[in-house]
Design a protein around this motif. Structure first.
Motif, PDB file in Angstrom:
ATOM      1  N   VAL A 171      57.689  37.607  30.043  1.00 12.77           N
ATOM      2  CA  VAL A 171      56.567  36.531  29.553  1.00 12.77           C
ATOM      3  C   VAL A 171      55.554  37.446  29.345  1.00 12.77           C
ATOM      4  N   ASP A 172      54.743  37.220  28.291  1.00 16.96           N
ATOM      5  CA  ASP A 172      53.510  37.703  27.866  1.00 16.96           C
ATOM      6  C   ASP A 172      52.586  36.868  28.909  1.00 16.96           C
ATOM      7  N   LEU A 173      51.729  37.464  29.720  1.00 12.35           N
ATOM      8  CA  LEU A 173      50.851  36.881  30.410  1.00 12.35           C
ATOM      9  C   LEU A 173      49.428  36.714  29.886  1.00 12.35           C
ATOM     10  N   THR A 174      48.761  35.734  29.891  1.00  7.32           N
ATOM     11  CA  THR A 174      47.368  35.265  29.500  1.00  7.32           C
ATOM     12  C   THR A 174      46.622  34.933  30.350  1.00  7.32           C
ATOM     13  N   ASP A 175      45.335  35.628  30.721  1.00  3.58           N
ATOM     14  CA  ASP A 175      44.498  35.029  31.741  1.00  3.58           C
ATOM     15  C   ASP A 175      45.291  34.979  33.125  1.00  3.58           C
ATOM     16  N   LYS A 176      46.211  35.955  33.460  1.00  4.07           N
ATOM     17  CA  LYS A 176      46.874  35.972  34.669  1.00  4.07           C
ATOM     18  C   LYS A 176      46.049  36.377  35.707  1.00  4.07           C
ATOM     19  N   ALA A 177      45.955  35.502  36.710  1.00  3.28           N
ATOM     20  CA  ALA A 177      45.273  35.591  37.923  1.00  3.28           C
ATOM     21  C   ALA A 177      45.951  36.750  39.092  1.00  3.28           C
ATOM     22  N   ILE A 178      45.029  37.737  39.200  1.00  7.25           N
ATOM     23  CA  ILE A 178      45.061  38.893  39.966  1.00  7.25           C
ATOM     24  C   ILE A 178      44.151  38.988  41.222  1.00  7.25           C
ATOM     25  N   ALA A 179      44.831  38.809  42.403  1.00  7.55           N
ATOM     26  CA  ALA A 179      44.088  38.777  43.561  1.00  7.55           C
ATOM     27  C   ALA A 179      44.280  40.172  44.444  1.00  7.55           C
ATOM     28  N   ILE A 180      43.449  40.981  44.872  1.00  2.00           N
ATOM     29  CA  ILE A 180      43.819  42.245  45.660  1.00  2.00           C
ATOM     30  C   ILE A 180      42.944  42.079  47.059  1.00  2.00           C
ATOM     31  N   SER A 181      43.637  42.096  48.000  1.00  2.63           N
ATOM     32  CA  SER A 181      42.960  41.814  49.294  1.00  2.63           C
ATOM     33  C   SER A 181      42.239  43.141  49.728  1.00  2.63           C
ATOM     34  N   ARG A 182      40.895  42.948  50.556  1.00  2.00           N
ATOM     35  CA  ARG A 182      40.197  44.033  50.816  1.00  2.00           C
ATOM     36  C   ARG A 182      40.957  45.274  51.202  1.00  2.00           C
ATOM     37  N   ASP A 183      41.727  45.145  52.316  1.00  2.00           N
ATOM     38  CA  ASP A 183      42.388  46.051  52.959  1.00  2.00           C
ATOM     39  C   ASP A 183      43.133  46.941  52.139  1.00  2.00           C
ATOM     40  N   LYS A 184      43.552  46.402  50.754  1.00  2.00           N
ATOM     41  CA  LYS A 184      44.076  47.233  49.792  1.00  2.00           C
ATOM     42  C   LYS A 184      43.403  48.129  49.016  1.00  2.00           C
ATOM     43  N   LEU A 185      42.066  47.962  49.203  1.00  2.00           N
ATOM     44  CA  LEU A 185      40.825  48.911  48.288  1.00  2.00           C
ATOM     45  C   LEU A 185      40.004  49.672  49.427  1.00  2.00           C
TER      46      LEU A 185
END
Length: 434
Positions: free
Chosen positions: A40-54
């Motif tokens: 599926v082509d994704l448009t305005d796909k929501a991406i959340a990255i937790s702080r502990d992964k950064l």
């Protein structure tokens, strides 16, 4: 060229980020690789990255700067989800091709970038019938504080309660005890004016049922729970969460409202109903919900959970049915979601076509029912969802107005849109931070 979902921010902010890197912060720069394994082509796909992964986030007040490989900026925000005054997630939306990916460069700026606003929450309250409405971020309403309660007797809330929106559609929640969810139909991508629901003196006024350049309140709610509103079935009996407009005492002892976050690409709020005593029962429940919205969809996501269960309850998720022209459609989407959908004139005076849909997790879905035509909880269809003690149920509520998108005049087009949206939110994106 700036692609959809990628917006510019001020040159000053970019310079600030670059100077930060030149002054010893280069080791704080990271690559974020996104991989879409779906077809599926994704448009305005929501991406959340937790702080502990950064890793290596600089100390102090810093703000994320996300750049594509071509140098465009992706709007992003940092969200404190648990209220401890420290951010928990980096959030953004982006476009990803089917079976494709994207690499973003993450750096940190000390000046907050200015992005195009694509989501919003508005909540205003007046302290008395004679004082103007003021914007607030939280509130507690008690059982004897209904508009028709003795000694109270006025509507304290702008637009009857909070309103939330994105660039496609708006919604509002009746915090005045009714707890139904209504629709603001939008004709523009800009956020609606802050003064909606107020007169020039800041007093509460019903001025949003008139067509404006931005749109208007379009949906007829009646005695339903609105689109995505919540009720309960105990045995075979239906119970409204809260009361109707003519009641003087709420069956919920107190209701807490709180804006969790409001940003350019995600806005989220929490509602907690404390000690709900369904009419005519000796039972007590506590229910929480968390409406959330991000850009690009004619919908919001909600997560609800309930405690105090005795084992014979069914959680109800509603969609209004005041126009009985179109029968409800039940659609399986890839054995993961069940869609309940109507396409008729669920609008004031049946003036416009409005497609409504619920996108429901199949593993919790137990069929649907039609509510009575009259009563405190009526004029609606309800999805019956498995109720487990304090276990969240996440679903999507969709509203497609013909004046927002001409394609929604056609029932088949609206149906395809909803099915495509279900596949969009299902698609998993692998996130790697290097």
């Amino acid at each position: 060229m700036i692609r959809k979902g990628i917006v510019p921010f001020s040159f000053l902010c970019l310079c600030s980020a670059l100077l930060s890197c030149q002054s010893g912060e280069a080791d704080k720069t990271r690559e974020i690789t996104l991989s879409n394994s779906s077809s599926v082509d994704l448009t305005d796909k929501a991406i959340a990255i937790s702080r502990d992964k950064l890793p290596d986030v600089p100390e102090g007040d810093v703000f994320p700067v996300l750049l594509t490989q071509s140098g465009d900026t992706v709007a992003a925000q940092l969200d404190d989800l648990d209220g401890d005054k420290a951010w928990d997630e980096l959030f953004f939306v982006t476009d990803l091709p089917a079976k494709g990916g994207q690499t973003l460069q993450l750096s940190w700026a000390t000046t907050k970038p200015a992005y195009t606003t694509r989501t919003s929450v508005r909540f205003g309250k007046r302290a008395s019938a004679d004082t103007p409405v003021q914007p607030v971020t939280s509130d507690t309403s008690y059982a004897n504080q209904l508009p028709k309660s003795a000694g109270f007797g006025y509507q304290p809330y702008q637009t009857d309660g909070p309103a939330w929106e994105n660039d496609k559609v708006g919604f509002r929640h009746y915090l005045d005890g009714r707890n139904a969810k209504d629709v603001f139909g939008k004709k523009v991508s800009d956020m609606t004016p802050e003064a909606v629901g107020l007169d020039t003196a800041g007093a509460v006024e019903d001025n949003y049922h008139e067509m404006k350049e931005w749109g208007r309140d379009i949906m007829a709610v009646g005695s339903s729970a609105g689109i995505g509103g919540i009720g309960l079935m105990i045995g075979d009996s239906l119970y409204r969460l809260g009361v109707t407009v003519n009641d003087t005492v709420n069956n919920v002892e107190s209701t807490n409202f709180n804006i969790i976050t409001e940003g350019p690409v995600r806005s989220m709020m929490q509602l907690r109903y404390n000690n709900w005593h369904p009419d005519g029962t000796n039972r007590t429940y506590t229910l929480e919900e968390q409406p959330t919205i991000w850009p690009g969809m004619y919908a919001y996501r909600n997560t609800a959970k309930i405690s105090g269960l005795q084992g014979d309850e069914t959680l109800l998720i509603g969609m209004n049915n005041l126009d009985r022209t179109d029968s409800i459609a039940e659609i399986d989407v890839d054995n993961k979601w069940v869609v309940l959908l109507t396409h008729d004139r669920e609008t004031y005076r049946n003036e416009w076509l409005l497609g409504l849909a619920l996108i429901l997790p199949k593993d919790a879905y137990q069929g649907y029912m039609e509510a009575p035509a009259t009563g405190k909880l009526a004029q609606a269809y309800f999805a019956k969802m498995k109720a487990a003690e304090n276990q969240p149920v996440t679903y999507y509520a969709v509203a497609g107005w013909e004046l927002s998108n001409e394609a929604f005049k056609d029932a088949a087009s609206f149906r395809k849109y909803v099915q495509d949206l279900a596949r969009q939110v299902t698609a998993e994106v692998e996130v790697k931070v290097n």
